[in-house]
Design a protein around this motif. Sequence first.
Motif, PDB file in Angstrom:
ATOM      1  N   ILE A 131       5.112 -22.147  23.160  1.00 48.39           N
ATOM      2  CA  ILE A 131       4.004 -23.006  22.732  1.00 48.39           C
ATOM      3  C   ILE A 131       3.742 -22.893  21.232  1.00 48.39           C
ATOM      4  O   ILE A 131       3.605 -23.897  20.537  1.00 48.39           O
ATOM      5  CB  ILE A 131       2.721 -22.644  23.525  1.00 48.39           C
ATOM      6  N   PHE A 132       3.680 -21.651  20.724  1.00 46.23           N
ATOM      7  CA  PHE A 132       3.203 -21.433  19.361  1.00 46.23           C
ATOM      8  C   PHE A 132       4.303 -21.202  18.326  1.00 46.23           C
ATOM      9  O   PHE A 132       4.021 -21.188  17.131  1.00 46.23           O
ATOM     10  CB  PHE A 132       2.224 -20.256  19.321  1.00 46.23           C
ATOM     11  N   ALA A 133       5.534 -20.995  18.767  1.00 46.77           N
ATOM     12  CA  ALA A 133       6.630 -20.774  17.809  1.00 46.77           C
ATOM     13  C   ALA A 133       7.918 -21.358  18.369  1.00 46.77           C
ATOM     14  O   ALA A 133       8.938 -20.677  18.493  1.00 46.77           O
ATOM     15  CB  ALA A 133       6.784 -19.288  17.526  1.00 46.77           C
ATOM     16  N   HIS A 134       7.849 -22.635  18.687  1.00 45.97           N
ATOM     17  CA  HIS A 134       8.980 -23.278  19.363  1.00 45.97           C
ATOM     18  C   HIS A 134      10.255 -23.208  18.535  1.00 45.97           C
ATOM     19  O   HIS A 134      11.364 -23.200  19.077  1.00 45.97           O
ATOM     20  CB  HIS A 134       8.640 -24.738  19.690  1.00 45.97           C
ATOM     21  N   GLY A 135      10.107 -23.152  17.213  1.00 38.44           N
ATOM     22  CA  GLY A 135      11.280 -23.066  16.351  1.00 38.44           C
ATOM     23  C   GLY A 135      12.086 -21.798  16.558  1.00 38.44           C
ATOM     24  O   GLY A 135      13.273 -21.739  16.190  1.00 38.44           O
ATOM     25  N   LEU A 136      11.476 -20.759  17.168  1.00 41.47           N
ATOM     26  CA  LEU A 136      12.179 -19.495  17.415  1.00 41.47           C
ATOM     27  C   LEU A 136      12.909 -19.486  18.757  1.00 41.47           C
ATOM     28  O   LEU A 136      13.551 -18.490  19.105  1.00 41.47           O
ATOM     29  CB  LEU A 136      11.190 -18.322  17.373  1.00 41.47           C
ATOM     30  N   ASN A 182       8.896 -25.621  12.360  1.00 40.84           N
ATOM     31  CA  ASN A 182       9.745 -26.802  12.502  1.00 40.84           C
ATOM     32  C   ASN A 182      10.192 -27.390  11.158  1.00 40.84           C
ATOM     33  O   ASN A 182      10.834 -28.441  11.130  1.00 40.84           O
ATOM     34  CB  ASN A 182       9.007 -27.873  13.318  1.00 40.84           C
ATOM     35  N   ILE A 183       9.828 -26.714  10.037  1.00 37.85           N
ATOM     36  CA  ILE A 183      10.274 -27.190   8.720  1.00 37.85           C
ATOM     37  C   ILE A 183      11.618 -26.561   8.381  1.00 37.85           C
ATOM     38  O   ILE A 183      12.616 -27.251   8.178  1.00 37.85           O
ATOM     39  CB  ILE A 183       9.229 -26.839   7.629  1.00 37.85           C
ATOM     40  N   TYR A 184      11.669 -25.220   8.340  1.00 37.83           N
ATOM     41  CA  TYR A 184      12.917 -24.483   8.122  1.00 37.83           C
ATOM     42  C   TYR A 184      12.649 -23.011   8.412  1.00 37.83           C
ATOM     43  O   TYR A 184      11.501 -22.569   8.417  1.00 37.83           O
ATOM     44  CB  TYR A 184      13.456 -24.659   6.693  1.00 37.83           C
ATOM     45  N   TYR A 185      13.730 -22.231   8.680  1.00 34.54           N
ATOM     46  CA  TYR A 185      13.562 -20.789   8.852  1.00 34.54           C
ATOM     47  C   TYR A 185      12.984 -20.196   7.571  1.00 34.54           C
ATOM     48  O   TYR A 185      13.464 -20.459   6.484  1.00 34.54           O
ATOM     49  CB  TYR A 185      14.904 -20.105   9.145  1.00 34.54           C
ATOM     50  N   GLY A 186      11.947 -19.396   7.732  1.00 35.63           N
ATOM     51  CA  GLY A 186      11.303 -18.794   6.571  1.00 35.63           C
ATOM     52  C   GLY A 186      10.031 -19.512   6.155  1.00 35.63           C
ATOM     53  O   GLY A 186       9.225 -18.955   5.414  1.00 35.63           O
ATOM     54  N   TYR A 189      14.039 -15.338   9.709  1.00 36.44           N
ATOM     55  CA  TYR A 189      13.468 -15.428  11.049  1.00 36.44           C
ATOM     56  C   TYR A 189      12.870 -14.090  11.487  1.00 36.44           C
ATOM     57  O   TYR A 189      11.984 -14.049  12.351  1.00 36.44           O
ATOM     58  CB  TYR A 189      14.535 -15.888  12.058  1.00 36.44           C
ATOM     59  N   ILE A 190      13.316 -12.976  10.890  1.00 35.89           N
ATOM     60  CA  ILE A 190      12.780 -11.659  11.254  1.00 35.89           C
ATOM     61  C   ILE A 190      11.306 -11.562  10.860  1.00 35.89           C
ATOM     62  O   ILE A 190      10.454 -11.151  11.655  1.00 35.89           O
ATOM     63  CB  ILE A 190      13.592 -10.525  10.585  1.00 35.89           C
ATOM     64  N   THR A 191      11.010 -11.953   9.622  1.00 32.10           N
ATOM     65  CA  THR A 191       9.601 -11.943   9.192  1.00 32.10           C
ATOM     66  C   THR A 191       8.803 -13.011   9.921  1.00 32.10           C
ATOM     67  O   THR A 191       7.600 -12.840  10.160  1.00 32.10           O
ATOM     68  CB  THR A 191       9.489 -12.145   7.667  1.00 32.10           C
ATOM     69  N   ASP A 192       9.456 -14.111  10.276  1.00 34.20           N
ATOM     70  CA  ASP A 192       8.777 -15.137  11.074  1.00 34.20           C
ATOM     71  C   ASP A 192       8.323 -14.555  12.415  1.00 34.20           C
ATOM     72  O   ASP A 192       7.202 -14.800  12.868  1.00 34.20           O
ATOM     73  CB  ASP A 192       9.703 -16.333  11.330  1.00 34.20           C
ATOM     74  N   MET A 193       9.214 -13.781  13.053  1.00 36.98           N
ATOM     75  CA  MET A 193       8.892 -13.166  14.348  1.00 36.98           C
ATOM     76  C   MET A 193       7.686 -12.253  14.228  1.00 36.98           C
ATOM     77  O   MET A 193       6.767 -12.284  15.061  1.00 36.98           O
ATOM     78  CB  MET A 193      10.091 -12.366  14.877  1.00 36.98           C
ATOM     79  N   TYR A 194       7.702 -11.416  13.206  1.00 33.25           N
ATOM     80  CA  TYR A 194       6.606 -10.468  13.012  1.00 33.25           C
ATOM     81  C   TYR A 194       5.298 -11.213  12.715  1.00 33.25           C
ATOM     82  O   TYR A 194       4.242 -10.880  13.259  1.00 33.25           O
ATOM     83  CB  TYR A 194       6.925  -9.504  11.872  1.00 33.25           C
ATOM     84  N   THR A 195       5.384 -12.231  11.862  1.00 33.16           N
ATOM     85  CA  THR A 195       4.199 -13.007  11.493  1.00 33.16           C
ATOM     86  C   THR A 195       3.578 -13.680  12.713  1.00 33.16           C
ATOM     87  O   THR A 195       2.356 -13.643  12.910  1.00 33.16           O
ATOM     88  CB  THR A 195       4.572 -14.071  10.441  1.00 33.16           C
ATOM     89  N   ILE A 196       4.418 -14.283  13.546  1.00 29.67           N
ATOM     90  CA  ILE A 196       3.920 -14.957  14.753  1.00 29.67           C
ATOM     91  C   ILE A 196       3.306 -13.949  15.717  1.00 29.67           C
ATOM     92  O   ILE A 196       2.226 -14.169  16.278  1.00 29.67           O
ATOM     93  CB  ILE A 196       5.061 -15.735  15.443  1.00 29.67           C
TER      94      ILE A 196
END
Length: 516
Positions: free
Chosen positions: A113-118, A255-259, A39-46
Motif C-alpha cells: 500500500i505505502f511503498a509499492h515501488g519496492l 514511483n518517480i525513481y529509486y532514491g 533502495y536500501i535507504t528507501d527501505m529504512y525510510t519507509i
Amino acid sequence: MSKGKLIKSSAIVMVLIILGKICAIFRDALIANKFGVTYITDMYTISLGVVYLLTTVSYGLTTTFIPIHTEYIQKTSKEKANKFVNNVLNVYTVFTIIVIVILMIFSKQIIYIFAHGLTNNKEIFNTSVDIIRIMVLSLVFISIQSVITGVLQAHQEFYEPAAMSLASNLVFIVYLMFLTNKFGIYGFAISTVIGFLVQLIINLPKYKKLGYKYEFHFNIFDKDLKKIVILMTPIIISTSLLQLNLFINRAFATNIYYGAPTILDFSNKINTLAYEVFAIGIAMVVYPTLSSFAAEGNEKEYKNALVQSINIILLIMVPASIAIGVLRMPLITLIFKSGAFDNNAVNLTSNALLFYCPAMIAYGLRDILNKAFYAIKDTTTPMINSFIGIIINVAINIILIKYMKVSGLTLATSISITIVTILMLLNLDKKLENIDLKSVVMSFLKIIIASILMGVFIYEINKICLLYMGLTKITSIISLVICTIVGSIVYFLVIYLFKVKEFVYLIDIIKNKLKK
C-alpha cells in the motif's frame, strides 16, 4: 512558570535538542555515506515512517495526559496520581503489544500500500518486510516512554525528555561507524529499536525521583482514562494525518525513481533542522504553562504566554528558513556529500529543499497552535485542519509531480501547511475572542524585513565563496561560518532597532546577568 523561567527553561531545552540534532546530522551523514541514495535507504525510510505513523498514538496520549495529570498533581494525593499513571501505563502497553502483532502479520500489505515501488524486486520486497517487522518492536518502548515523559513534563521537568534524541542518536552513530559493514541494514533496524529503548531508560531516574513507583493497576473503565481516550482520539487522527501526509509523499516518490524517497527525506531533515531544535523545544516548555493557566481559568496570562511563544517562534524560524534556502548547497555538501552520496544527489536534494523552506515557519507555528488548542481541551479543531491539509497536499501533489518531480512534492507540502496554519491561527483568535493578532502581525513584518536583509548579505557572501573556491566541503565550511557570523549580526541589529519586544527582553536579561 514566570516569563524569565520560561525563557531559561526553553534555552536549556534548546541546548539539549541542539546537541541531539548535531548527532542526528552526523548520523544522517553516515547513512548517506554508507548507503547513498538507493533502495536500501528507501527501505529504512519507509519502515521508520511506519513506526512514526504509529507513534502518533503515543503523541496523542502524552498531549492529553499532561493537563489531566496536572490536575491530579494540583488537586489529589500522590497515591492517587501514582495509581492513575500506572493504570494508563499498563493499559496502553497491552494495547501497543496487540498493535505490534497485527503489524507483523500484515507487514507485506503495508509495503504494497505505502511503498509499492519496492515490490518490483522480490529480494527488495522481502527485505523491506523483514525491516518493518524488526522496527515495529520499537513501539513498546515508545508507548512506555510517552507516559513517563508526560509525567515529567506535568511536573515541568523538561531536560530528560529533551535529551532523548541525543541518547538514541549516539546509539545509531556507534552502529554506523563500527558495525554497518558486518550487519548491514538489518543491524541498523535493530539499533533503531535499541535507540528507542535508551530514550526510555534516560527518563526513569527522574521519574523515580519524583516519587512514582510501578504497581499493577489495570482498569480500562477508569473515568479519567476514558477522558484521555476521548480527548486523544482527535489528536491521534490529527497527528496521524500529518504523518500520513509524509507517508503519502513517500508513496508518490517511490514511483518517480529509486532514491526519490531518500531525496525527499534528506531534504526534509535539513528543512527541519531549526524547527526541531527551537520550535519543538519551545512547544515542549510552553504547553504545561498553557495547561496550567487554562486549568486556573487565567485567560489573560494564557493569551500573553501564547502570543509570546508565537513571536519567539517567528523570531527564530523566519530567518532560519531564509538562511537555509540561501545556503542549501553548502549545507547539503557539508552534511551528506561523501561516499555513495554524489554531486547528482546533492543537486536533487538542493532543488527539493528550496521549495521546502517556507514550510519550516508554518511547522513551528502549527506546533504552538496545536498545543494552545489542546491546553483548552479542544482537540477537534486541529484534527479538522489536518484533514483539510492532507486533501490540499494530495491535490497539489497530483498536479506538480508531473512537472517538478520530488520538488513538486516539497512545494505541495509548503503550500498546504501554510494554508492550514493560517486557518488555525484565525480559528484560535475567534475561539479566544482576540489573542492580539495585530501584535503578531507587526512582529512578523519586522522579522521578515530583517530576515530579507540578512538573506541578501549571506547570498552575496556565499556567491563569492563559491565563485572563487568552488563547491567543496572546505568551501562549504568557510561560507557557512562567514554567513552565520555576518548574517546573525545583520539580523539581530535590525531586530533590535525595530524593538521586537521578545528580543529586547532577552537582551535585557543578558545585560542584567553581565552586570551581576
